[in-house]
Write an enzyme that holds these catalytic residues in place. Structure first.
Site, PDB file in Angstrom:
ATOM      1  N   SER A 232      13.427   0.682   1.680  1.00  0.00           N
ATOM      2  CA  SER A 232      14.440  -0.520   0.956  1.00  0.00           C
ATOM      3  C   SER A 232      14.957  -1.396   1.512  1.00  0.00           C
ATOM      4  O   SER A 232      15.462  -1.232   2.930  1.00  0.00           O
ATOM      5  CB  SER A 232      14.777   0.380  -0.089  1.00  0.00           C
ATOM      6  OG  SER A 232      15.850   0.906   0.619  1.00  0.00           O
ATOM      7  N   GLU A 253      10.779  -3.364   8.164  1.00  0.00           N
ATOM      8  CA  GLU A 253       9.636  -3.697   6.984  1.00  0.00           C
ATOM      9  C   GLU A 253      10.172  -3.177   5.886  1.00  0.00           C
ATOM     10  O   GLU A 253      10.133  -2.016   5.507  1.00  0.00           O
ATOM     11  CB  GLU A 253       8.353  -3.021   7.704  1.00  0.00           C
ATOM     12  CG  GLU A 253       7.921  -3.530   8.915  1.00  0.00           C
ATOM     13  CD  GLU A 253       7.504  -5.083   8.840  1.00  0.00           C
ATOM     14  OE1 GLU A 253       7.369  -5.738   7.920  1.00  0.00           O
ATOM     15  OE2 GLU A 253       7.583  -5.442   9.908  1.00  0.00           O
ATOM     16  N   CYS A 287       4.920  -2.472  -1.275  1.00  0.00           N
ATOM     17  CA  CYS A 287       5.980  -3.473  -0.914  1.00  0.00           C
ATOM     18  C   CYS A 287       5.144  -4.859  -1.238  1.00  0.00           C
ATOM     19  O   CYS A 287       6.093  -5.815  -1.565  1.00  0.00           O
ATOM     20  CB  CYS A 287       6.508  -3.470   0.348  1.00  0.00           C
ATOM     21  SG  CYS A 287       5.355  -3.275   1.757  1.00  0.00           S
TER      22      CYS A 287
END
Length: 485
Positions: A232, A253, A287
């Protein structure tokens, strides 16, 4: 399941050992609640042991002929191919992945290992000219040393391997901490594959633990020179802060809020297929998922009707059933959060074209439209099966809406004119974007990463060399320099 209990250990300096913490991480099947394993957490002392083992082993590994290093990854690839059914079952059981999702993850994991085979041979040095007579400037690529890797729960096997394999291939050692919801697929299983492939002891260590036990020990420890984190943006911000304070390189990332844009000349049926996959693959716990589906008003009605009709056909249920499209979310708190977010958004005035309910960790798909421009749900990452359909009038408004987010990871543009799509894509503030395709893509040699709060740095291909090696300048004076005193 013996598969899980056999691997429910820490892996430090080539030895499988229990953690010495005073509490256990319980590994549950998110679909039926079955207890898969109980793992005593690693303490900060064991994190220290892992890093020191990595530091000792790394020096000899860095001097090992890269062709010899390459052979380890060739064997690891064969091991994964031989155990594919077993790994598939583990992905289904530990993280609620469907058969389709498990196949997708394993395919990419093998592709990234194939790339690691070649990566071991790729670093190149350079000889640069000097303004000083008789001097030769050599620029070497050398490993950073020891890399800390923190992987997430959604694609744990792939996203652990994605950093671990390149870091090792380039001559580094690694300490890996998997997410506490997926300690086996994201950690112990990776260690077992490399152990069986003949990786020397100490080069890969796995610590299964939690911040509640170790605090910042994994990222603040003095030995690792780089930290690769996938997760996150909230946690990523903290990782970046600690890395900066300790002069470490951070590769981050992070989350996304990707837009899939459907222009007025798009192939609507194809765009629907791409949008449904991009939003609902692995229950939306991706994501790169298409959080927002932006549709030109001239085709909004047709697209929306076909999109909702297709979503209605998705089967929700047991991920072990090969016909299931949508399995459980990773845990009860995530299922509750997603359901509450949908309810709050509808109460605030949105229209629920589909209003999915929750049954344990199973959350059925929702499709929301009629959102106000300032609806909070539009600006955040939704890690669940919820699609937002947002109409727009013309390209300028599409670009403005797509960029109206703190994230910038992925995206897609659907159009009958490819170059029109490329022109629009260039205006979207995102690290990756795809024309006439979905938003969920990863390939071994393309630069993968985001802009804004979606991360720092890039992975894959040559970007791995930038992430896990450093440049070192060595000059050689073949003649004699003149000094002013």
């Amino acid at each position: 399941m013996s598969f899980f209990t056999d691997l429910a250990l820490q892996y430090i300096d080539g030895e499988w050992r229990p953690g010495s913490g005073s509490w256990d991480i319980i590994d549950f099947n998110p679909y039926d609640g079955e207890k898969l394993a109980s793992i005593a957490v690693a303490t900060a002392d064991e994190v220290d042991l892992a890093y020191r083992a990595a530091d000792r082993a790394q020096r000899a590994w860095a001097e090992t002929n890269p062709y010899a290093r390459r052979a380890v990854f060739e064997r690891a690839l064969r091991i994964i191919e031989d155990r594919e059914q077993e790994i598939t079952e583990a992905i289904i059981a530990e993280l609620g992945g469907t058969h389709l999702k498990a196949a997708f993850e394993l395919h990419l994991a093998k592709e990234f290992l194939r790339e690691a085979v070649h990566l071991a041979l790729r670093p190149e040095g350079r000889i640069l000219p000097s303004p000083v007579d008789g001097k030769e400037n050599r620029v070497y690529r050398v490993p950073v040393g020891v890399v800390g890797v923190i992987s997430p729960f959604n694609f744990p096997f792939l996203l652990s391997l994605k950093s671990v394999a390149p870091a090792l291939a380039l001559g580094n050692a690694v300490v890996l901490k998997p997410h506490q919801n997926t300690p086996i697929c994201g950690g112990s299983l990776v260690a077992k594959v490399f152990e069986d492939a003949g990786l020397p002891a100490g080069l890969l260590n796995v610590v299964i633990t939690d911040i509640a036990e170790i605090g910042d020990a994994l990222i603040a420890h003095p030995i690792p020179k780089a930290i690769s984190f996938t997760g996150s943006d909230k946690v990523g911000r903290h990782v970046a802060t600690v890395c900066a304070a300790n002069f470490k390189h951070a590769i981050l990332e992070l989350g996304g809020n990707s837009a899939l844009i459907v222009l007025d000349d798009a192939d609507i049926d194809y765009a629907v297929d791409a949008a449904v996959f991009s939003r609902y693959v692995h229950q939306g716990q991706v994501c790169m998922a298409a959080n927002r589906i932006l549709v030109d008003r001239s085709v909004e009605k047709e697209f929306t009707e076909k999109f909702v009709a297709k979503v209605r056909t998705l089967k929700v249920g047991d991920p072990a059933d090969p016909t299931t499209h949508i399995g459980p979310l990773i845990n009860a708190s995530q299922a509750e959060a997603v359901s509450s977010l949908v309810d709050q958004t509808v109460e605030a005035g949105a229209t629920a074209l589909l209003h999915g309910g929750a049954d344990g960790n199973l959350v059925s798909p929702s499709v929301l439209s009629g959102l106000s421009a300032d609806a909070p749900i539009l600006s955040q990452e939704i890690f669940g099966p919820v699609a937002l359909i947002v109409p727009f009038e013309g390209e300028e408004e599409a670009v403005r809406i797509a960029n109206d987010t703190p994230y910038g990871l992925s995206g897609a543009v659907h159009t009958g004119d490819v170059e029109r799509g490329v022109r629009l894509a260039k205006r979207i503030d995102t690290g990756m974007i795809h024309i006439n395709d979905g938003t969920v893509h990863d390939e071994p040699i393309v630069p993968f990463g985001g802009e804004k709060q979606s991360g720092l740095g890039r992975l894959n291909g040559d970007s791995m060399i930038d992430s896990f090696t450093r440049q070192k300048w060595i000059s050689v004076q073949h003649g004699r320099s003149r000094f002013p005193f």
